[in-house]
Design an enzyme around this catalytic site. Structure first.
Site, PDB file in Angstrom:
ATOM      1  N   GLU A 142      -6.445   3.539  26.409  1.00 42.43           N
ATOM      2  CA  GLU A 142      -5.541   4.312  25.547  1.00 42.43           C
ATOM      3  C   GLU A 142      -5.103   5.603  26.248  1.00 42.43           C
ATOM      4  O   GLU A 142      -3.930   5.992  26.188  1.00 42.43           O
ATOM      5  CB  GLU A 142      -6.239   4.636  24.221  1.00 42.43           C
ATOM      6  CG  GLU A 142      -5.302   5.375  23.286  1.00 42.43           C
ATOM      7  CD  GLU A 142      -5.963   5.820  21.989  1.00 42.43           C
ATOM      8  OE1 GLU A 142      -6.820   5.083  21.470  1.00 42.43           O
ATOM      9  OE2 GLU A 142      -5.618   6.911  21.515  1.00 42.43           O
ATOM     10  N   THR A 179      -7.487   8.249  19.883  1.00 42.86           N
ATOM     11  CA  THR A 179      -7.650   7.984  18.437  1.00 42.86           C
ATOM     12  C   THR A 179      -9.087   7.681  18.033  1.00 42.86           C
ATOM     13  O   THR A 179      -9.402   7.675  16.847  1.00 42.86           O
ATOM     14  CB  THR A 179      -6.788   6.774  18.028  1.00 42.86           C
ATOM     15  OG1 THR A 179      -7.168   5.660  18.843  1.00 42.86           O
ATOM     16  CG2 THR A 179      -5.317   7.060  18.168  1.00 42.86           C
TER      17      THR A 179
END
Ligand code: SF4
Length: 321
Positions: free
Chosen positions: A132, A170
């Site tokens: 990510e 996240t």
């Protein structure tokens, strides 16, 4: 007469699949049905061994990079997101790309693009090498620097201390991220915060219920894979919140009975990429080990769902017309 303490399991809820993982797994399943096997998937669609091997058995082929995909074939990008150059490579190879990036990761990409366009220095809090982080950094490599936890703050340098913002991966620990932000603000008092939380609802909810049950637990088990960031964070959160021991297991057979020898209360949860059947198998194993009494602890109901990627929905609609 002393009574033997009641052995029990505190089962955390919410646990397991989040909306982004559910969408990503469904994307591969629907693509297999629609286009037929093989379907290529760049990186693990979600970080879970069982999910990956189940999809492999259905005809998904997992690759590391686009050049491993035959020209003209279909490739799905994983829930963790990709840098823009990965889309460019797919176009160059004439691949049919379906982007299963979680919409909550896409939101962070948008934030990165917006702040980079306004020429901010962007401090991305996250773990070095995580997919990510690689994907988000690729949106604006010249504006983004990675801050890998509180200890990474000393290395930060910015061009203009009045024009700097932090964003985050996240799936981090909420508390550790806030500690990193506090350290950054000591160094950069005018540091701006993201317009909304980057740590997603699923990560936050799973950590919140873990914090609630952990103080009552002798041992906490989290079902999840070692490369699953949110699963690893849950074990850390459990131990910080008071559990005597915390263990991450992919499968029920990995539970060592010695871990539970002196335990009365076992906490159980699962990462956001873990199907419920693996938790059911762990509960069955715990029952064999004397922990048949299960109490579910619910903190919040999750109702969020995401629709499938547009490019896939369009083809599904055309096929059914
Ligand atoms: S953990 Fe959060 S960001 Fe990751 S796929 Fe699930 S909802 Fe999306």
């Amino acid at each position: 007469m002393f009574e033997t303490p009641r052995k029990r399991v505190l089962l955390a809820k919410p646990r397991g699949y989040c909306a982004g993982v559910d969408r990503a797994v469904q994307t591969v399943e629907e693509a297999l049905k629609l286009y037929g096997a093989p379907i290529y998937v760049r990186k693990e669609i979600v970080h879970n061994k069982h999910v990956v091997s189940t999809l492999q058995a259905k005809g998904a082929i997992f690759v590391e990079e686009n050049f491993e995909v035959p020209e003209g074939a279909t490739v799905i990008f994983s829930a963790h997101g990709v840098a823009p150059e990965v889309h460019d490579q797919a176009r160059e190879r004439n691949l049919k790309a379906i982007d299963a990036t979680c919409p909550l990761v896409t939101k962070v990409h948008h934030e990165a693009r917006r702040f980079a366009a306004e020429d901010y220095d962007i401090l991305l809090i996250g773990h070095e090498g995580h997919e990510e982080v690689i994907g988000t950094s690729g949106e604006a490599p010249s504006h983004i620097q990675l801050v890998d936890g509180p200890d990474g703050v000393d290395k930060v340098t910015v061009r203009d201390p009045e024009k700097v913002v932090w964003l985050s991966q996240t799936t981090l620990s909420v508390d550790e991220t806030m500690e990193t932000v506090a350290r950054l603000k000591e160094k950069l008092p005018l540091l701006q915060s993201p317009p909304s939380d980057d740590i997603c609802y699923a990560t936050q909810n799973r950590q919140q219920v873990m914090k609630q049950i952990a103080p009552d637990c002798d041992v906490v088990l989290v079902v999840g894979s070692r490369n699953s960031s949110n699963s690893v964070r849950m074990v850390e959160v459990a131990v910080q919140a008071g559990a005597r021991q915390g263990y991450l297991v992919d499968f029920a057979h990995e539970i060592d009975p010695a871990w539970l020898a002196d335990a009365t209360t076992v906490g159980l949860s699962s990462g956001a990429s873990v199907p419920e059947e693996l938790v059911t198998q762990v509960l069955a194993r715990l029952a064999e080990l004397g922990f048949a009494d299960v109490e579910e602890v619910l903190t919040v109901q999750e109702r969020l769902t995401f629709s499938l990627p547009q490019e896939l929905k369009r083809d599904m609609k055309a096929a059914s017309a």
